[in-house]
Design a protein around this motif. Structure first.
Motif, PDB file in Angstrom:
ATOM      1  N   UNK A  34       0.844  -1.191   0.000  1.00 45.48           N
ATOM      2  CA  UNK A  34       0.000   0.000   0.000  1.00 45.48           C
ATOM      3  C   UNK A  34       0.887   1.252   0.000  1.00 45.48           C
ATOM      4  N   UNK A  35       0.538   2.222  -0.827  1.00 41.64           N
ATOM      5  CA  UNK A  35       1.324   3.453  -0.934  1.00 41.64           C
ATOM      6  C   UNK A  35       1.369   4.192   0.406  1.00 41.64           C
ATOM      7  N   UNK A  36       2.503   4.829   0.659  1.00 40.61           N
ATOM      8  CA  UNK A  36       2.668   5.656   1.855  1.00 40.61           C
ATOM      9  C   UNK A  36       2.219   7.074   1.500  1.00 40.61           C
ATOM     10  N   UNK A  37       1.305   7.616   2.279  1.00 42.02           N
ATOM     11  CA  UNK A  37       0.812   8.973   2.053  1.00 42.02           C
ATOM     12  C   UNK A  37       1.546   9.943   2.965  1.00 42.02           C
ATOM     13  N   UNK A  38       1.654  11.186   2.502  1.00 38.52           N
ATOM     14  CA  UNK A  38       2.274  12.249   3.280  1.00 38.52           C
ATOM     15  C   UNK A  38       1.270  13.382   3.453  1.00 38.52           C
ATOM     16  N   UNK A  39       1.414  14.149   4.543  1.00 38.33           N
ATOM     17  CA  UNK A  39       0.416  15.181   4.890  1.00 38.33           C
ATOM     18  C   UNK A  39       0.138  16.213   3.799  1.00 38.33           C
ATOM     19  N   UNK A  40       1.144  16.599   3.030  1.00 36.33           N
ATOM     20  CA  UNK A  40       0.936  17.674   2.048  1.00 36.33           C
ATOM     21  C   UNK A  40       0.663  17.173   0.637  1.00 36.33           C
ATOM     22  N   UNK A  41       0.425  15.888   0.462  1.00 36.05           N
ATOM     23  CA  UNK A  41       0.170  15.354  -0.883  1.00 36.05           C
ATOM     24  C   UNK A  41      -0.964  16.094  -1.596  1.00 36.05           C
ATOM     25  N   UNK A  42      -2.015  16.397  -0.866  1.00 42.12           N
ATOM     26  CA  UNK A  42      -3.172  17.072  -1.472  1.00 42.12           C
ATOM     27  C   UNK A  42      -2.829  18.456  -2.004  1.00 42.12           C
ATOM     28  N   UNK A  43      -1.871  19.111  -1.380  1.00 41.76           N
ATOM     29  CA  UNK A  43      -1.445  20.454  -1.792  1.00 41.76           C
ATOM     30  C   UNK A  43      -1.003  20.477  -3.261  1.00 41.76           C
ATOM     31  N   UNK A  44      -0.486  19.347  -3.734  1.00 35.71           N
ATOM     32  CA  UNK A  44       0.020  19.250  -5.102  1.00 35.71           C
ATOM     33  C   UNK A  44      -0.967  18.545  -6.035  1.00 35.71           C
ATOM     34  N   UNK A  45      -2.205  18.361  -5.567  1.00 34.54           N
ATOM     35  CA  UNK A  45      -3.237  17.651  -6.336  1.00 34.54           C
ATOM     36  C   UNK A  45      -2.725  16.286  -6.800  1.00 34.54           C
ATOM     37  N   UNK A  46      -2.008  15.611  -5.912  1.00 34.92           N
ATOM     38  CA  UNK A  46      -1.425  14.320  -6.227  1.00 34.92           C
ATOM     39  C   UNK A  46      -2.496  13.254  -6.402  1.00 34.92           C
ATOM     40  N   UNK A  47      -2.374  12.520  -7.479  1.00 33.99           N
ATOM     41  CA  UNK A  47      -3.155  11.310  -7.687  1.00 33.99           C
ATOM     42  C   UNK A  47      -2.159  10.169  -7.501  1.00 33.99           C
ATOM     43  N   UNK A  48      -2.294   9.458  -6.400  1.00 34.97           N
ATOM     44  CA  UNK A  48      -1.346   8.400  -6.060  1.00 34.97           C
ATOM     45  C   UNK A  48      -1.950   7.034  -6.344  1.00 34.97           C
ATOM     46  N   UNK A  49      -1.197   6.198  -7.051  1.00 26.48           N
ATOM     47  CA  UNK A  49      -1.642   4.812  -7.169  1.00 26.48           C
ATOM     48  C   UNK A  49      -1.660   4.236  -5.759  1.00 26.48           C
ATOM     49  N   UNK A  50      -2.751   3.613  -5.361  1.00 24.33           N
ATOM     50  CA  UNK A  50      -2.824   3.090  -3.992  1.00 24.33           C
ATOM     51  C   UNK A  50      -1.973   1.845  -3.776  1.00 24.33           C
ATOM     52  N   UNK A  51      -1.644   1.145  -4.854  1.00 19.87           N
ATOM     53  CA  UNK A  51      -0.861  -0.085  -4.769  1.00 19.87           C
ATOM     54  C   UNK A  51       0.514   0.153  -5.380  1.00 19.87           C
ATOM     55  N   UNK A  52       1.562  -0.315  -4.688  1.00 15.17           N
ATOM     56  CA  UNK A  52       2.917  -0.226  -5.223  1.00 15.17           C
ATOM     57  C   UNK A  52       3.327  -1.596  -5.760  1.00 15.17           C
ATOM     58  N   UNK A  53       4.355  -1.613  -6.593  1.00  7.63           N
ATOM     59  CA  UNK A  53       4.849  -2.855  -7.173  1.00  7.63           C
ATOM     60  C   UNK A  53       6.067  -3.304  -6.373  1.00  7.63           C
ATOM     61  N   UNK A  54       6.001  -4.515  -5.854  1.00 12.68           N
ATOM     62  CA  UNK A  54       7.113  -5.097  -5.106  1.00 12.68           C
ATOM     63  C   UNK A  54       7.634  -6.292  -5.900  1.00 12.68           C
ATOM     64  N   UNK A  55       8.966  -6.315  -6.082  1.00 11.46           N
ATOM     65  CA  UNK A  55       9.572  -7.391  -6.855  1.00 11.46           C
ATOM     66  C   UNK A  55      10.843  -7.869  -6.175  1.00 11.46           C
ATOM     67  N   UNK A  56      11.124  -9.133  -6.286  1.00 13.19           N
ATOM     68  CA  UNK A  56      12.403  -9.658  -5.843  1.00 13.19           C
ATOM     69  C   UNK A  56      13.407  -9.351  -6.953  1.00 13.19           C
TER      70      UNK A  56
END
Length: 116
Positions: A74-96
């Protein structure tokens, strides 16, 4: 070793400021964590948006969880993300992976920074 890649999008007018913010949050925060083996940021401008890709490398899942919490996919959110109108993918890609080399070096026409 594992890689963890996040993707987010901001309107192009926020590109430069969000890049500075991403360096202060995503890059610096991950590099402080024991077990981090590097962090790379790639920014691609497409039309009216800037796409941000943050790829971090970790010794193991336990070290990754020190940054991301118990749900590392799950993506890590930061307090000011909204300030930049960030659209964050909620899922990250994890690979070995077997190396922590910059995964973005083959990109063309994009801005990239490596932080180790």
């Amino acid at each position: 070793m594992f890689s963890r890649t996040w993707h987010g999008v901001t309107p192009i007018i926020h590109r430069d400021k969000f890049e500075e913010y991403e360096y202060e949050t995503g890059i610096k925060d991950t590099l402080k964590v024991e077990g981090n083996q590097g962090s790379y940021l790639k920014v691609i401008e497409k039309g009216e948006y800037a796409h941000f890709f943050l790829c971090t490398f970790w010794d193991d899942m336990d070290s990754m969880k020190k940054y991301s919490g118990n749900n590392p996919e799950i993506a890590v959110d930061y307090p000011e993300d909204e300030k930049y109108n960030l659209i964050s993918d909620p899922i990250v890609v994890i690979q070995k992976v077997i190396t922590n080399e910059n995964p973005f070096l083959s990109g063309h026409g994009c801005y990239e920074n490596a932080f180790m």
